[in-house]
Design a protein around this motif. Structure first.
Motif, PDB file in Angstrom:
ATOM      1  N   GLY A 147       0.793  -1.219   0.000  1.00 52.05           N
ATOM      2  CA  GLY A 147       0.000   0.000   0.000  1.00 52.05           C
ATOM      3  C   GLY A 147       0.826   1.269   0.000  1.00 52.05           C
ATOM      4  O   GLY A 147       1.703   1.453  -0.827  1.00 52.05           O
ATOM      5  N   GLN A 148       0.558   2.120   0.980  1.00 51.85           N
ATOM      6  CA  GLN A 148       1.183   3.447   1.009  1.00 51.85           C
ATOM      7  C   GLN A 148       2.692   3.389   1.266  1.00 51.85           C
ATOM      8  O   GLN A 148       3.389   4.371   1.050  1.00 51.85           O
ATOM      9  CB  GLN A 148       0.521   4.277   2.104  1.00 51.85           C
ATOM     10  CG  GLN A 148       0.480   3.511   3.405  1.00 51.85           C
ATOM     11  CD  GLN A 148       0.099   4.366   4.589  1.00 51.85           C
ATOM     12  OE1 GLN A 148       0.419   5.531   4.639  1.00 51.85           O
ATOM     13  NE2 GLN A 148      -0.576   3.765   5.544  1.00 51.85           N
ATOM     14  N   ASP A 169       6.628   3.754  -1.285  1.00 52.09           N
ATOM     15  CA  ASP A 169       7.707   4.722  -1.501  1.00 52.09           C
ATOM     16  C   ASP A 169       8.584   4.903  -0.267  1.00 52.09           C
ATOM     17  O   ASP A 169       9.294   5.898  -0.134  1.00 52.09           O
ATOM     18  CB  ASP A 169       7.126   6.059  -1.962  1.00 52.09           C
ATOM     19  CG  ASP A 169       6.643   5.964  -3.393  1.00 52.09           C
ATOM     20  OD1 ASP A 169       7.417   5.451  -4.223  1.00 52.09           O
ATOM     21  OD2 ASP A 169       5.498   6.357  -3.683  1.00 52.09           O
TER      22      ASP A 169
END
Lengths: 272, 415
Positions: B141-142, B145
């Motif tokens: 998911g988030q 990065d």
């Protein structure tokens, strides 16, 4: 040879990705980043300029610092690419034991990514030239050819050294010593024309002087360093005579070195 | 046409292959002067292995540590070169590389997906196309990065698995990867594997120790021992043989848990189990043989050092991988069990043992009145459930147990 080019072309995605990884990784979390590549030759230039003020080396109409920096540019490239090339296989143990792809990718990347540093140093040379009002001529078009030539020299060392280093880690230990010797055997601190004058004109070694000179120029950097200085600073074509001995050697050495690498490659994962 | 054709494959290793420069020079000198070279005996990791794999087959390769499984996979994926014999592989092989092997801790998840994808032979466009799917599956998911070094090890594993299974290859190689991540993710991985196998008709080679898992998804199994193929065939039969071997291997000293000494892993010195006997006419190595569908008698003697009121005794049977198949408890008795100082003799009958033929361990746990474990041990004795040839021919494989069941077949005329 064609095999090498074909292999590299087939794994171009991997080649580019790993090269990007190499470059990005080196400068990640470092503040000065890529400028570290400039700092080393700049320091050496300063040291050499100081040394020169004691011993007196004739540099002709070109300022000594510019001459030295132009010489250091290919030298640093050769030094860094071979040092990294030799440990490129042993430094990727995890990958070598888990996935197969043509292993020559590792030395090629080690050498190839150093071209970035070379390019930056070339910028500095151009800046220095502009500062000292040295005009840039058409002969500078030789630069890419010369870069390719040094790269081949680096790869010859890197292929052989990397493969041998898998079996004997002594190679990586010995290389820095050999390189520091080679630096003084290359026309960096002194310009090539001084050597030519001593050996070819004054013939200080008697009748064997010419052979000594040929032996000296077997070092591929002798001709290339001089050629870089000629095409950039003097707008003259390279002195092919001083490159001929090393060209012969490279013509034999490079395919041999690659062949040895490919032969040794099959057992990398077993011994590494 | 076979996807993989392995014939007479042999791989030898020189034990301690890294020689010093000194010894190499000494050997070179000996060779030059015509004297005999100092040789070390080679170790055969693979010894004359031959098999072939058809398209769509799912092959499980099992064997003990050092049987040659990983060497075989390495040769198949081209990492290692065989000493003798040949390997023919048709199509692209995707190696499911070990967790984090290609990961760079300083790179973000996104960068690592591209890097790992390239390492596994995907093109840039292919990775772009699959990127969403990879991130979805990995549940990152988030955090995609965030540098991978900040990931938990579970997250790294998930991402690695997601990338590896995204490779579109005809042949997939999996090495010990199923036993990673939390249980939920393992489940998901297994589902994904089964999807890959079933819907896309890929050829898969799996190496691992989780025999039951392998048995479930493989269409064929190969058992390796000391670099040679012992059996190559139907999963149920092969895994049974392997599990039997695992148990019987104790005689060679491979299993450290000696079956004859009753060593508990929980012992509060309140009681001690002085004897545990599995009644049977026949023994095979250390295991008592119990015919399938017959009653199993277990006799237990407990020496109570202090009286234990209202105790509970549990006796169970477990598979070699420590999955309990059944447990019996004295709590089901109408009267509470009191262990008095001195020897207490306890007998237990497990009726109509309906386990898949194979080897099972006996586990005993004793609880005090507050249900605290005061004595507990596994693998105390071994039971070998054996089927007759007649039974073996009729019973389905790929199951753990055969519960009593009744069939009801009727015919009616089609209207």
């Amino acid at each position: 040879m064609l095999n090498l080019i074909r292999n590299l072309y087939q794994s171009r995605t991997l080649l580019m990705t790993l090269a990007w990884k190499n470059v990005a990784l080196r400068y990640k979390q470092s503040f000065l980043g890529i400028f570290w590549a400039l700092l080393k030759p700049l320091c050496l230039m300063v040291i050499f300029s100081i040394v020169r003020s004691f011993v007196g080396i004739k540099s002709g109409d070109i300022p000594y610092s510019v001459l030295v920096f132009t010489a250091l540019m290919p030298w640093m490239f050769f030094q860094e690419s071979t040092s990294e090339g030799v440990v490129s296989v042993t430094g990727n143990t995890a990958l070598i034991r888990k996935v197969y792809f043509p292993r020559e990718i590792f030395p090629v990347i080690a050498v190839g990514t150093k071209i970035i540093g070379l390019g930056l140093n070339l910028m500095i040379v151009l800046l220095l030239m502009a500062w000292h009002h040295i005009p840039l001529g058409l002969q500078a078009l030789w630069v890419p050819v010369l870069v390719l030539y040094v790269s081949l020299a680096s790869l010859s060392v890197a292929f052989f050294g990397a493969a041998l280093n898998v079996y004997y880690r002594d190679v990586a230990q010995a290389l820095p010593i050999a390189l520091s010797l080679l630096m003084y055997l290359s026309p960096i601190l002194y310009p090539l024309h001084l050597v030519k004058e001593k050996l070819l004109v004054q013939e200080i070694a008697g009748p064997f002087s010419e052979w000594y000179y040929r032996l000296y120029s077997v070092n591929p950097l002798v001709g290339t360093i001089d050629a870089f200085q000629k095409v950039l600073l003097h707008n003259e074509p390279p002195d092919f005579a001083s490159m001929l001995p090393s060209a012969f050697v490279l013509l034999v050495l490079f395919p041999l070195s690659y062949a040895y690498f490919k032969r040794a490659e099959r057992y990398f994962s077993d011994v590494i | 046409m076979a996807m993989i054709e392995v014939s007479h494959l042999t791989k030898e290793f020189n034990l301690g292959a890294l020689t010093s420069v000194r010894r190499s020079l000494a050997n070179a000198a000996r060779r030059l002067t015509g004297r005999t070279v100092e040789k070390r005996p080679p170790f055969k990791a693979l010894n004359d292995v031959s098999f072939s794999v058809e398209r769509g087959e799912v092959i499980g390769i099992i064997g003990h540590n050092g049987a040659g499984k990983s060497t075989l996979l390495k040769i198949l994926s081209g990492i290692s070169e065989p000493t003798g014999g040949s390997v023919k592989v048709k199509g692209r092989i995707a190696p499911l590389i070990e967790v984090g092997a290609g990961f760079v801790p300083d790179f973000t998840g996104r960068e690592n997906v591209y890097l790992n994808g390239a390492i596994l032979g995907m093109s840039r466009a292919e990775i772009d196309r699959k990127f969403e799917e990879i991130v979805d599956f990995s549940e990152i998911g988030q955090f995609i990065d965030t540098p991978v070094k900040r990931y938990s090890s579970g997250m790294q594993v998930k991402l690695a698995f997601a990338v590896a299974t995204a490779v579109e290859s005809e042949i997939l190689i999996v090495d010990e990867v199923l036993a990673v991540g939390d249980v939920a993710f393992q489940r998901k991985c297994l589902d994904r594997m089964e999807n890959l196998i079933n819907s896309e008709g890929r050829t898969v080679l799996i190496v691992g120790h989780g025999i039951r898992q392998l048995e479930r998804i493989c269409s064929r199994m190969i058992l390796l021992r000391h670099g040679q193929i012992v059996v190559d065939g139907e999963p149920g039969a092969v895994s049974k043989l392997f599990l039997d071997e695992t148990t019987l291997k104790k005689a060679e000293g491979a299993l450290t848990e000696g079956p004859q000494n009753l060593v508990p892993f929980i012992d509060s010195k309140v009681i001690e189990v002085t004897s545990l006997e599995v009644v049977g006419d026949r023994k095979l190595m250390d295991a008592t043989v119990c015919p399938l569908m017959s009653d199993l008698h277990i006799k237990l003697t407990i020496n109570a050092l202090h009286p234990v009121r209202n105790a509970e005794i549990q006796v169970g049977l477990h598979s070699p991988e420590m999955v309990f198949m059944t447990k019996s408890s004295t709590l089901t008795l109408p009267e509470p069990v009191n262990l008095e100082p001195g020897l207490n003799h306890i007998g237990l009958v497990i009726e109509k043992l309906a386990f898949c033929p194979g080897t099972y361990g006996v586990g005993v746990t004793v609880f005090d009145w507050a249900r605290n474990q005061i004595w507990s041990g596994h693998k105390l004795r071994w039971v070998l459930v054996e089927s007759t040839t007649e039974q073996a021919a009729k019973l389905p494989t790929g199951t753990l147990a055969y519960l009593p069941s009744h069939w009801d077949l009727e015919r009616s005329e089609a209207s």
